[in-house]
Write a protein that holds these residues in place. Structure first.
Motif, PDB file in Angstrom:
ATOM      1  N   UNK A1164       0.906  -1.101   0.174  1.00 47.47           N
ATOM      2  CA  UNK A1164      -0.045  -0.191  -0.033  1.00 47.47           C
ATOM      3  C   UNK A1164       0.522   0.983  -0.394  1.00 47.47           C
ATOM      4  N   UNK A1165       0.848   2.153  -0.972  1.00 47.82           N
ATOM      5  CA  UNK A1165       1.470   2.513  -1.089  1.00 47.82           C
ATOM      6  C   UNK A1165       1.485   3.736   0.256  1.00 47.82           C
ATOM      7  N   UNK A1166       0.240   4.425   0.738  1.00 50.20           N
ATOM      8  CA  UNK A1166      -0.120   4.971   2.036  1.00 50.20           C
ATOM      9  C   UNK A1166       0.321   4.754   3.218  1.00 50.20           C
ATOM     10  N   UNK A1167       0.561   3.178   3.409  1.00 53.70           N
ATOM     11  CA  UNK A1167       1.507   2.959   4.119  1.00 53.70           C
ATOM     12  C   UNK A1167       3.038   2.972   3.744  1.00 53.70           C
ATOM     13  N   UNK A1168       3.685   2.761   2.525  1.00 53.82           N
ATOM     14  CA  UNK A1168       5.196   3.073   2.514  1.00 53.82           C
ATOM     15  C   UNK A1168       5.015   4.723   2.724  1.00 53.82           C
ATOM     16  N   UNK A1169       4.581   5.287   2.548  1.00 55.53           N
ATOM     17  CA  UNK A1169       4.860   6.399   2.698  1.00 55.53           C
ATOM     18  C   UNK A1169       4.668   7.337   4.843  1.00 55.53           C
ATOM     19  N   UNK A1195      19.072   9.924   5.456  1.00 60.15           N
ATOM     20  CA  UNK A1195      17.668  10.551   5.482  1.00 60.15           C
ATOM     21  C   UNK A1195      17.334  11.267   3.800  1.00 60.15           C
ATOM     22  N   UNK A1196      18.865  11.518   3.589  1.00 58.74           N
ATOM     23  CA  UNK A1196      18.270  12.063   1.721  1.00 58.74           C
ATOM     24  C   UNK A1196      17.914  11.301   1.082  1.00 58.74           C
ATOM     25  N   UNK A1197      17.643  10.156   1.158  1.00 54.58           N
ATOM     26  CA  UNK A1197      17.297   8.895   0.387  1.00 54.58           C
ATOM     27  C   UNK A1197      15.820   8.741   1.157  1.00 54.58           C
ATOM     28  N   UNK A1198      15.274   8.832   2.836  1.00 54.97           N
ATOM     29  CA  UNK A1198      14.545   9.030   2.983  1.00 54.97           C
ATOM     30  C   UNK A1198      13.647  10.390   2.011  1.00 54.97           C
ATOM     31  N   UNK A1199      13.988  11.263   1.889  1.00 55.80           N
ATOM     32  CA  UNK A1199      13.351  12.222   1.594  1.00 55.80           C
ATOM     33  C   UNK A1199      13.110  12.165  -0.187  1.00 55.80           C
ATOM     34  N   UNK A1200      13.968  12.529  -0.890  1.00 54.07           N
ATOM     35  CA  UNK A1200      13.731  12.557  -1.802  1.00 54.07           C
ATOM     36  C   UNK A1200      13.148  11.043  -2.597  1.00 54.07           C
ATOM     37  N   UNK A1201      13.011  10.156  -2.261  1.00 51.79           N
ATOM     38  CA  UNK A1201      12.439   9.269  -2.500  1.00 51.79           C
ATOM     39  C   UNK A1201      10.827   9.031  -2.532  1.00 51.79           C
ATOM     40  N   UNK A1202       9.529   8.656  -3.842  1.00 52.03           N
ATOM     41  CA  UNK A1202       9.018   8.778  -3.834  1.00 52.03           C
ATOM     42  C   UNK A1202       8.607   7.213  -3.297  1.00 52.03           C
ATOM     43  N   UNK A1203       8.174   7.436  -2.795  1.00 51.76           N
ATOM     44  CA  UNK A1203       7.275   6.399  -1.949  1.00 51.76           C
ATOM     45  C   UNK A1203       5.975   5.815  -1.846  1.00 51.76           C
ATOM     46  N   UNK A1204       5.247   6.309  -2.892  1.00 50.72           N
ATOM     47  CA  UNK A1204       4.097   6.390  -3.362  1.00 50.72           C
ATOM     48  C   UNK A1204       4.347   5.910  -4.514  1.00 50.72           C
ATOM     49  N   UNK A1205       5.531   6.188  -5.280  1.00 51.05           N
ATOM     50  CA  UNK A1205       5.308   5.287  -6.719  1.00 51.05           C
ATOM     51  C   UNK A1205       6.020   4.101  -6.884  1.00 51.05           C
ATOM     52  N   UNK A1206       6.353   3.726  -7.586  1.00 52.88           N
ATOM     53  CA  UNK A1206       6.741   2.821  -7.841  1.00 52.88           C
ATOM     54  C   UNK A1206       7.149   1.200  -6.701  1.00 52.88           C
ATOM     55  N   UNK A1207       7.278   0.241  -6.680  1.00 48.71           N
ATOM     56  CA  UNK A1207       7.031  -0.586  -4.770  1.00 48.71           C
ATOM     57  C   UNK A1207       8.240  -1.458  -5.462  1.00 48.71           C
ATOM     58  N   UNK A1208       9.263  -1.394  -6.893  1.00 46.62           N
ATOM     59  CA  UNK A1208      10.214  -1.645  -6.653  1.00 46.62           C
ATOM     60  C   UNK A1208      11.282  -0.812  -6.454  1.00 46.62           C
ATOM     61  N   UNK A1209      11.119   0.240  -7.209  1.00 48.31           N
ATOM     62  CA  UNK A1209      12.256   1.332  -6.663  1.00 48.31           C
ATOM     63  C   UNK A1209      12.188   1.744  -4.826  1.00 48.31           C
ATOM     64  N   UNK A1210      11.153   1.322  -4.101  1.00 51.23           N
ATOM     65  CA  UNK A1210      11.015   1.279  -2.894  1.00 51.23           C
ATOM     66  C   UNK A1210      11.722   0.461  -2.148  1.00 51.23           C
TER      67      UNK A1210
END
Length: 1262
Positions: A1164-1169, A1195-1210
């Motif tokens: 779930x994207x919301x849960x990842x975020x 911290x840079x990885x966390x802030x710059x990653x779109x956690x609601x995007x592609x799950x494989x990237x997450x």
């Protein structure tokens, strides 16, 4: 100062108060206006400052006066003290500052607000008497009005809020006094002296200004319209205003003729008609007769127009104008034919008979002489010349009596009275005949109402002579009972109310000699309406009319006693009127039969079901006065009505007949054999006629059940065939899905079986029991519901032999059904009720020792202790829900009541055993030969009982909490049966005081008390398991109250005798709840939310050695609860808890952090975020989880990653973070995202990320 001197003579309430010796003014001001001291202080401040310095004082006075809206007479003694100083300030400040000053309006507006408030409370006539009225004030007031008129800005709402509307109204009222000066207005107008007046044919400029302003205000929708009409009526009817009057009439004619449809034109039309009505009220006949033809033509046309049809207010004003035109056309004359009555009081009628009779005889002698010469007078009056227009006016007024709106009918009735007062006797008789035609059956309820109002007006004015009583009284009696059915309801309450008003007017208008026969006719009907009318206003109106006649006519048998019985408050309750007041009145001669006739004629067949049931009870309550009459006449009338084609009639008759038979039995009146046969055949006849079918079948089933109950109580003789038939009828009603029908059948069965089946062989009883036991497992839920209740009312003779199968089957019926399709909360509720009732019947009957041996007795009480109570405890955990909500709460409420009653059963038996000094042997099994104990109810059972009820006392439903608290209160303070062995009884009694009216359903009152039990170890776990439901629930107000109570408890001091801290004890209990209710989302989700809230308040994380233990237990629970769950609220709370635990400095933080990282790749994207946000906060607060050189990169990885995007990237970013934290994949706790291989193989792979998120949306309910 002049203003200050005006207040100086006012009486002040100072020093000692002596009501006996003080002046009348001081006493009035002391008691009539309770806030007079405050009002006077505000007035003193205004007078001293010569303006309102504090606007809040104005609003305070306004709020004070508003309380007296319905009792304005209480303010009138103070009006001069208030109005005179205020209006003097308006006058003097206007003179000083000048009208041109911008400050003047700001000075007078607040003062006008106060004055206008008094006008709304007391009426303008009472207030304007204290306005200044010097001749020099006329121009001043006109200039002030011109100033207000020209500065009119904003909407009507702004006018009201700033005082503009109030100022204009007060100035217009002031002008209405000033224009009455006894001088020619042209002599007062200074503009004429200055040469500004052009010709003598036009009105003075001062008058022109007033006319322009008033014409403008006639278009206003507020109170200025009526006040402007008042001002015009006083101005234009002056002798020197004939030209202005003619000009205004022409203008009004143009307005009446135009009949425009716009809103402003409609308001102007209303204002013009209202102003004309006021003019015709004030003006002289010689002035008005010249304009009557023009205006009457306009009025008659306008009354028939569509504009009038749409506006009831316009029709009211037109009727008012019409009647005043008629009065103008008829000359003033000495109406010698009028009935001349006198005003008498109750005190006079109770005075000495000699004095009263002597006075009355003199008046009657005068009346008789008047009546003797009446014929001669009428012949002389026949020569009166009546204008042709009068006939049309009366016709319009009579049509107004038929109007659809009450205000129009009321105005027309007063018009009929006024016009008739100026007619001859013969013409008035024709008017009366026309009014009586309104009471024909073909007329609607509006005509009947208008006719009653007209008759009341005629009688009040002495225009209805006693010779007309034979025609009028029967009509009034019909109107007193007027009730016409209209679909599912009826109309006619306003007609009955108006008919009572006519009777009230009769009492005030006529002498006792003329009213004696009329009262004998009206009194029973008035009291019938007073006792049995459906509407409270009609009951009170009829009682008031009866009281007026008793007080003014006198010599009425038992009149005072009846008036005291049927008072205003006694009649407010319909049930009290039917059962108590009517019975008290029926004891007097002449009222019983009219009361019964009314109940039989219109009440047992009334459209209101509740009223029919009440009427049946009312009939039974009257039986004791004349049983023979009811057994013969009433009984024979009711029996055929039970088969009526009208549903309401047969339903009411069936109920009434049953209640009548029961009442006769209670009076020890034996029905004859024939009548008993008639009663026995009622139900078979109803069934033969198939009256259970179609519309109203449910009502008839309910009535038949009640009828069977009544004849069973009355021991009516039945044949065996009818007994079987009635039993089958009750069994059919037990199967009905309607709960009311089932309950009525159960009550009937409770009486029927002992009355008719108890004498049969025991085999018949076994058949009944076995039948109901079989039906407990019937697929039809209605059958299960009814059979469970039926078992609960069977007598001991039926239950004694098979008590164990009955109790066992009922215990199993209390359990939640395994098949979801078979689950039914009502069946379980009835099973609980039936189970407890059977236990009480088996243990409390007097014949107990006859049916039970010593061994059976021991076995029965052991079964109740071991099996019945266990079933009830399991029912306390029934939290089943359906589309109706928490239906399990019904079961829990019934279970709590059952636990209380079963506790009393065991405790009562223990007390009996102790009295007999007897001990019984108990075994671990069922045979009674083992270890010895002395009681069935012990400390462990008491602990479980109190703990289970305490859990319900802190949960989320107000009704359940209040019910649980009430039951605990009864258990603790029962005076009859003492419940022993309750742990920490003193603490419970301190928390639950012996106060019957304590509001346990209010969260702010109950939670602070019950939360104290968290400190008692034997109750803490039960209390907490219920408390977390409220703290972590969705209801915000409940959550706030329960959380506040919990936090106050945790921050309080530890009670003496308790070693552990409150937070420590709470942490242990929370771990117990997580373990006890594993995978039970109903409890786990609010528990996790509670933990999150407590963590956010810095609680549970600083318990030294206990913190790692508590956090480890929470993490173990989260590993189980979050695995594979789809509940977003559960996931969100769990992630937040992981974030808090990962932020502490204990070694347990690594385990929490590793668990938290797994959610970065959740499906779930919301849960990842949400997980990413928590990881970011953890890294900011706890830098020990990573080395410093990797912390910035993480911290840079966390802030710059779109956690609601592609799950494989997450997933890739998550693995990188794990490497940076030195956490291998083997150390990660998998939950929800990394499912088993089997689950992964079944999952449908989708490139669309929203496809997986849609399942979350669906599960949450959006």
């Amino acid at each position: 100062m002049e203003e200050a001197s005006l207040l100086s003579p006012l009486p002040e309430v100072v020093g000692e108060e002596d009501d006996e010796h003080d002046s009348k003014e001081i006493v009035l001001q002391r008691y009539f206006l309770q806030e007079w001291k405050f009002v006077k202080s505000v007035l003193d401040d205004i007078v001293s400052a010569r303006r309102v310095s504090d606007l809040s004082a104005v609003h305070k006075i306004r709020s004070i006066m508003d309380k007296y809206q319905e009792q304005g007479e209480l303010i009138e003694p103070y009006l001069e003290s208030i109005v005179s100083p205020l209006m003097s300030i308006v006058r003097s400040r206007t003179t000083e500052l000048g009208v041109a000053s911008d400050e003047i309006l700001e000075v007078i507006k607040p003062i006008c607000i106060i004055t206008y408030t008094l006008v709304t409370v007391c009426g303008y006539k009472s207030v304007i008497k204290f306005f200044p009225h010097q001749v020099s004030d006329l121009e001043l007031a006109v200039s002030l009005l011109e100033k207000c008129h020209n500065t009119n800005v904003g909407t009507s709402l702004r006018q009201e809020s700033t005082g503009e509307m109030e100022t204009k109204c007060i100035i217009l009222l002031w002008l209405s006094i000033l224009v009455l000066i006894p001088f020619d207005i042209s002599s007062v107008d200074t503009s004429i002296a200055h040469g500004n007046h052009a010709t003598g044919d036009e009105p003075p400029p001062l008058v022109v200004k007033i006319l322009e302003f008033c014409k403008d205000y006639l278009s206003n929708s507020g109170p200025m319209r009526a006040i402007a009409g008042l001002l015009l009526s006083r101005l234009l009817t002056r002798p020197d205003m004939s030209k202005a009057f003619t000009s205004f009439i022409h203008w009004a004619h143009d307005i009446l003729s135009s009949m425009e449809d716009s809103v402003m034109d409609h308001f102007r039309l209303l204002g013009v008609v209202e102003a004309l009505a006021a003019i015709f009220k004030t003006g002289s006949t010689s002035l008005l007769l010249n304009v009557v033809p023009v205006l009457w033509n306009d009025v008659s046309v306008l009354m028939k127009s569509r504009v009038a049809a749409r506006s009831s207010l316009l029709r009211k004003y037109l009727v008012k104008l019409t009647q005043r035109i008629g009065i103008t056309c008829l000359p003033h004359r000495s109406a010698t034919w009028h009935y001349v009555g006198k005003s008498s009081t109750l005190g006079e009628n109770l005075s000495l008979n000699v004095t009263r009779d002597g006075n009355q005889s003199n008046h009657l002698l005068n009346m008789n002489s008047c009546n003797d010469s009446q014929d001669t007078i009428c012949l002389e009056e026949e020569e009166m010349d009546v204008p042709d227009i009068i006939e049309d006016i009366i016709e319009l007024l009579l049509s107004g009596l038929r109007d659809t709106d009450t205000v129009v009918r009321w105005s027309a009735a007063k018009g009929i009275g006024r016009v008739t007062s100026r007619l001859t006797y013969s013409l008035s008789s024709e008017v009366l005949s026309s009014v009586l035609e309104l009471f024909s059956p073909g007329e609607g309820d509006g005509s009947w109402h208008g006719g009653c109002l007209a008759l009341a007006e005629l009688s009040r004015r002495g225009l209805l002579l006693p010779v007309s009583f034979p025609k009028v009284v029967p009509v009034i009696i019909q109107a007193l009972h007027y009730d016409i059915r209209r679909g599912p309801h009826s109309v006619g309450s306003h007609v009955r109310d108006a008919a009572a008003y006519v009777c009230w007017a009769f009492g005030r208008a006529y002498y006792n000699k003329d009213m004696k026969n009329v009262l004998e006719q009206l009194a029973p009907h008035l009291l019938t309406v007073a006792c049995y009318d459906r509407e409270v206003n009609c009951r009170r109106a009829a009682a008031a009319a009866f009281q007026e006649n008793v007080g003014r006519q006198g010599n009425f048998p038992h009149g005072i006693n009846i008036v005291n019985t049927a008072d205003y408050f006694a009649l407010s309750s319909r049930a009290n009127s039917y059962i108590d007041v009517a019975v008290s009145i029926a004891q007097y001669h002449g009222y019983l039969h009219p009361f019964v006739d009314e109940l039989l004629r219109s009440k047992i067949c009334h459209w209101d079901k509740g009223l029919r049931e009440l009427a049946a009870s009312a009939i039974s309550s009257l039986v004791n006065f004349e049983p023979e009459y009811f057994a013969n006449s009433v009984f024979e009338k009711l029996v055929p009505c039970t088969l009526s084609s009208d549903l309401c009639m047969r339903h009411g008759a069936t109920l009434a007949l049953g209640e009548l038979i029961l009442a006769l039995h209670e009076q020890n009146y034996a029905l004859s054999t024939d009548k008993q046969k008639m009663a026995a055949n009622v139900v078979p006849a109803i069934e033969k006629a198939r009256l259970y079918r179609g519309k109203g079948g449910e009502m008839m089933r309910h009535a038949v059940s009640r009828f069977i109950e009544c004849i069973a109580k009355a021991q009516v003789n039945l044949t065996e065939k009818i007994k079987r038939s009635l039993l089958d009828t009750l069994n059919e009603n037990l199967r009905h899905p309607n709960s009311q029908i089932q309950n009525s059948a159960v009550e009937a069965l409770k009486q029927f079986i002992p009355a008719y089946l108890i004498s049969k062989e025991i085999k018949g009883g076994n058949d009944v029991v076995s039948r109901y036991l079989e039906q407990l497992t019937d697929p039809n839920v209605a059958v299960r519901r009814g059979s469970a209740l039926a078992l609960g009312v069977l007598p001991l003779q039926f239950l004694a032999e098979d008590w164990k199968p009955v109790l066992t089957k009922l215990c199993s019926s209390c359990e939640i059904e395994e098949n979801p399709e078979d689950r039914d909360a009502e069946s379980r509720v009835n099973a609980v009720k039936g189970l407890v009732s059977v236990c009480e019947i088996l243990t409390e009957a007097r014949e107990f020792s006859v049916f039970f041996s010593r061994e059976d007795e021991i076995a029965l009480f052991l079964f109740i202790r071991s099996e019945v109570l266990c079933s009830l405890f399991r029912a306390l955990d029934d939290y089943s829900t359906d589309n109706r909500g928490d239906v399990g709460s019904w079961v829990r409420e019934a279970a709590m009541d059952g636990l209380e009653r079963c506790t009393y059963i065991l405790c009562k038996r223990d007390s009996v055993n102790q009295e007999n000094m007897t001990t019984f042997e108990f075994t671990k099994g069922d045979s009674p030969n083992s270890d010895q104990i002395n009681s069935y109810f012990d400390a462990s059972l008491a602990n479980k009982l109190v703990g289970g009820i305490l859990k319900q006392a802190v949960e989320k439903m107000d009704k359940i909490r209040e019910s649980a608290a009430r039951i605990l209160h009864k258990i603790l303070y029962n005076k009859t049966i003492v419940v022993p062995y309750i742990p920490h009884r003193e603490v419970l009694e301190h928390i639950i005081p012996d106060e019957a009216d304590f509001k346990w359903g209010v969260p702010a009152l109950s939670y602070p008390r019950f939360v104290q039990l968290l400190e008692v170890s034997c109750y803490s776990k039960c209390v907490l398991s219920g408390l977390v439901i409220s703290v972590g629930g969705l209801q915000e107000s409940l959550k706030k109250a329960s959380l506040s109570a919990l936090l106050d408890y945790l921050h309080g001091k530890v009670t003496e005798g308790h070693d552990d801290s409150r937070v420590f004890s709470l942490s242990v209990d929370i771990l117990w709840v997580l373990q006890k209710y594993r995978r039970c989302d109903r409890v786990i989700i609010p528990t996790l939310k509670t933990i999150e809230i407590l963590f956010s308040r810095k609680l549970l994380l600083d318990m030294e050695a206990q913190t790692p233990i508590f956090c480890d237990g929470v993490l173990d629970a989260l590993a189980i609860e979050l695995r594979g769950t789809k509940d977003f609220s559960k996931l969100h709370a769990g992630i937040a808890i992981l974030g808090y635990i990962a932020s502490i400095s204990e070694s347990i933080n690594t385990k929490a952090f590793s668990h938290l990282l797994t959610f970065l790749s959740h499906r779930y994207p919301k849960i990842r975020k949400s997980a990413a946000e928590q990881v970011y906060l953890v890294l900011l607060e706890n830098g020990n989880l990573m080395t410093e050189d990797k912390l910035d990169e993480a911290t840079e990885i966390i802030t710059e990653t779109c956690w609601e995007g592609d799950v494989e990237e997450a997933k890739r970013r998550k693995l990188k973070l794990c490497d940076m934290a030195n956490l291998g994949t083997s150390q990660l706790v998998y939950s929800g995202n990394e499912e088993s291989k089997k689950t992964v193989e079944k999952r449908v792979v989708s490139a669309d990320e929203n496809a997986s998120y849609s399942s979350l949306v669906g599960s949450v309910g959006f």
